[in-house]
Design a protein around this motif. Structure first.
Motif, short mmCIF file in Angstrom:
data_model
loop_
_atom_site.label_atom_id
_atom_site.label_comp_id
_atom_site.label_asym_id
_atom_site.label_seq_id
_atom_site.Cartn_x
_atom_site.Cartn_y
_atom_site.Cartn_z
N GLY A 177 0.84 -1.20 0.00
CA GLY A 177 0.00 0.00 0.00
C GLY A 177 0.86 1.23 0.00
O GLY A 177 2.09 1.15 0.11
N ALA A 178 0.21 2.36 -0.13
CA ALA A 178 0.95 3.58 -0.41
C ALA A 178 1.70 4.14 0.79
O ALA A 178 2.92 4.26 0.78
N LYS A 179 0.98 4.48 1.85
CA LYS A 179 1.60 5.33 2.86
C LYS A 179 1.98 4.56 4.11
O LYS A 179 1.15 3.91 4.74
N GLY A 201 5.21 -2.42 -1.69
CA GLY A 201 4.38 -1.22 -1.92
C GLY A 201 5.14 0.06 -1.62
O GLY A 201 6.33 0.05 -1.30
N GLY A 202 4.43 1.18 -1.72
CA GLY A 202 5.05 2.48 -1.49
C GLY A 202 5.70 2.58 -0.12
O GLY A 202 6.68 3.30 0.08
N MET A 203 5.16 1.83 0.86
CA MET A 203 5.68 1.98 2.22
C MET A 203 7.08 1.41 2.40
O MET A 203 7.78 1.76 3.36
N LYS A 269 11.34 6.69 -9.92
CA LYS A 269 10.39 6.45 -8.82
C LYS A 269 10.05 4.96 -8.75
O LYS A 269 9.60 4.38 -9.75
N GLY A 270 10.28 4.36 -7.59
CA GLY A 270 9.99 2.93 -7.41
C GLY A 270 8.49 2.70 -7.38
O GLY A 270 7.78 3.34 -6.61
N LEU A 271 8.00 1.76 -8.24
CA LEU A 271 6.55 1.56 -8.33
C LEU A 271 6.11 0.10 -8.19
O LEU A 271 4.93 -0.20 -8.22
N MET A 297 1.55 -4.60 -3.73
CA MET A 297 3.02 -4.51 -3.71
C MET A 297 3.54 -3.37 -4.58
O MET A 297 4.73 -3.06 -4.58
N GLY A 298 2.63 -2.77 -5.37
CA GLY A 298 3.04 -1.68 -6.25
C GLY A 298 1.83 -0.95 -6.79
O GLY A 298 0.70 -1.18 -6.34
N LEU A 299 2.10 -0.09 -7.77
CA LEU A 299 1.01 0.66 -8.40
C LEU A 299 0.28 -0.30 -9.35
O LEU A 299 0.40 -0.21 -10.58
N PHE A 300 -0.51 -1.22 -8.75
CA PHE A 300 -1.03 -2.36 -9.54
C PHE A 300 -2.10 -1.98 -10.55
O PHE A 300 -2.42 -2.75 -11.44
N GLU A 301 -2.65 -0.75 -10.42
CA GLU A 301 -3.66 -0.31 -11.39
C GLU A 301 -3.03 -0.17 -12.78
O GLU A 301 -3.72 -0.19 -13.79
N ASP A 302 -1.70 0.01 -12.84
CA ASP A 302 -0.97 0.12 -14.10
C ASP A 302 -0.31 -1.24 -14.35
O ASP A 302 0.49 -1.70 -13.52
N GLY A 328 -9.98 -4.13 1.13
CA GLY A 328 -9.49 -3.03 0.30
C GLY A 328 -8.92 -3.47 -1.04
O GLY A 328 -9.48 -4.34 -1.72
N ASP A 329 -7.78 -2.84 -1.42
CA ASP A 329 -7.18 -3.07 -2.72
C ASP A 329 -6.72 -4.51 -2.93
O ASP A 329 -6.80 -5.03 -4.05
N SER A 330 -6.20 -5.14 -1.88
CA SER A 330 -5.70 -6.51 -2.07
C SER A 330 -6.85 -7.46 -2.38
O SER A 330 -6.75 -8.32 -3.24
P1 AMP Z 1 -3.31 1.83 0.54
O1 AMP Z 1 -4.67 2.47 0.42
O2 AMP Z 1 -2.39 2.50 1.49
O3 AMP Z 1 -3.41 0.32 0.74
O4 AMP Z 1 -2.62 2.08 -0.86
C1 AMP Z 1 -3.06 1.50 -2.04
C2 AMP Z 1 -2.54 2.30 -3.19
O5 AMP Z 1 -1.13 2.36 -3.11
C3 AMP Z 1 -2.85 1.68 -4.54
O6 AMP Z 1 -3.61 2.61 -5.26
C4 AMP Z 1 -1.49 1.47 -5.16
O7 AMP Z 1 -1.46 1.75 -6.53
C5 AMP Z 1 -0.60 2.43 -4.42
N1 AMP Z 1 0.83 2.06 -4.42
C6 AMP Z 1 1.35 0.88 -4.06
N2 AMP Z 1 2.69 0.91 -4.22
C7 AMP Z 1 3.01 2.13 -4.67
C8 AMP Z 1 4.25 2.76 -5.02
N3 AMP Z 1 5.41 2.11 -4.96
N4 AMP Z 1 4.21 4.04 -5.42
C9 AMP Z 1 3.04 4.70 -5.50
N5 AMP Z 1 1.83 4.15 -5.19
C10 AMP Z 1 1.82 2.88 -4.78
#
Ligand code: AMP
Length: 375
Positions: A177-179, A201-203, A269-271, A297-302, A328-330
């Protein structure tokens, strides 16, 4: 479990039962300009509890929130389409209007609670997605009415308790996830209980930066560098990616995608997690006894950055462990891949499942019911 279930209620025949359900369905605008349910899975999940009550002669009033109307009436967020859908399936069920049309719901206003329960004899909470919220319809009614949890919440509590209480070991969490800030209190609570925590993921970039790596333009939250460092130093197993799929360019420049190790050059930018990490995460997951997975684990929408999430989803499904996907997203990714049936449990609540693990099951909705229940 320590929570009363439907069978623990006084006889429901002839009684009015207030059910807090999670009818927060996705809606789309129809050709005629009205709203339509885009996916009925949440309403369908509420039916077993409603059926149980109706079959035993109760009159049922269902209440729920829908979207974020922030205390004002927004016709596009009306629960009427849900009421129509349910009326075709069950008789004797009244669907109340969106609770969040009134600011009293989210403010947990006692006057709002009194109005909500007026005319009702019993209360059932079957809304797992909001069980971690201190909202009026979630925590208020048990102060006034004999209460129980419904079938959906019962299944969630049983499934998640297998992680918090004596899990089959090794017990792994895989988080993305992102944050990092959104999940830091969960991480602090989870790391000591798990045999390993895998982070993607982003975290993951705040953790890599805390280890001293340069991560280019990847998302790093400077406020959490110290906490990440402390978690890494805690002596528990935190497994971080060893390679990263990154992108540069965009806007007027051509986009380029490449794989790097833990150090990412400026401008990139790591995605997503890279191929070596996908393999190492998968082999960690193999031999595990219990797995909790939350967050992509990443920006999976792309599609260029979806491989990490897809492979982890498959590895969790193939692990042979007791597996829970934390909403959620998973959960969405798993449904899109058509492999939802291969997990032990798919939680209906993203935030609620994280809060359940963090608080060892002591969510506000349950504490409110427990405080009035004698075993
Ligand atoms: P969350 O709501 O915190 O679980 O974040 C989910 C979102 O994080 C999804 O929309 C993902 O595309 C995004 N995401 C996951 N990994 C990354 C990354 N490395 N950089 C940017 N966005 C990310």
């Amino acid at each position: 479990m320590g929570l009363p279930i439907l069978e623990d209620l006084p006889p429901v025949e002839g009684k009015v039962v207030l059910v807090r359900a999670d009818l927060n369905v996705p809606l789309t605008e129809s050709v005629s300009g009205g709203m339509e349910i885009a996916d009925t899975f949440r309403v369908d999940a509420a039916i077993p509890t409603l059926n149980w009550l109706v079959e035993r002669g109760a009159s049922v009033k269902v209440c729920s929130h829908l979207g974020r109307p922030s205390g004002r009436v927004e016709p596009k967020l009306s629960l009427k389409p849900v009421a129509e859908y349910l009326s075709g399936r069950l008789a004797g069920v009244e669907v109340m209007e969106n609770l969040r049309f009134d600011p009293g719901e989210q403010a947990n206003d006692p006057v709002f609670v009194k109005n909500l329960i007026s005319g009702c004899d019993l209360y059932v909470n079957d809304a797992f997605g909001t069980a971690h919220r201190l909202h009026a319809s979630v925590v208020g009614p048990p102060d006034y009415l004999p209460s129980a949890i419904g079938r959906l919440v019962e299944a969630e509590v049983r499934a998640l308790a297998k992680i918090t209480a004596e899990p089959e070991r090794p017990c792994l969490a895989i988080l993305g996830g992102a944050k990092v800030g959104d999940k830091i209190s969960l991480l602090k609570a989870l790391v000591p209980k798990m045999d390993a925590v895998l982070i993607g993921g982003g975290m993951c970039f705040t953790f890599l930066a805390a280890l001293g790596h340069d991560v280019g333009d990847s998302m790093v939250d400077p406020d959490y560098l110290d906490i990440c460092r402390q978690l890494i130093d805690s002596g528990r197993r935190i497994v971080l990616p060893t390679d990263i799929v990154a992108m540069r360019g965009g806007g007027q420049f051509e986009e380029e995608v490449a794989v790097f190790g833990r150090t990412i050059p400026a401008g990139w930018k790591g995605l997503d997690i890279g191929p070596k990490t996908r393999e190492s995460f998968s082999s960690e997951l193999k031999g595990s006894g219990t797995v909790f997975w939350n967050g992509p684990m990443g920006l999976f929408e792309d599609h260029r950055f979806a491989e990490g999430t897809r492979e982890v989803a498959k590895a969790v499904a193939d692990s042979g462990a007791y597996t829970v996907v934390g909403g959620g997203d998973s959960a969405r990714a798993v449904r899109q891949m058509g492999i939802a049936g291969r997990f032990s449990h798919l939680s209906s609540g993203g935030g609620a499942s994280l809060a359940f693990l963090e608080l060892d099951g002591a969510l506000p909705a349950f504490e409110s019911i427990r405080s009035h229940h004698k075993d």
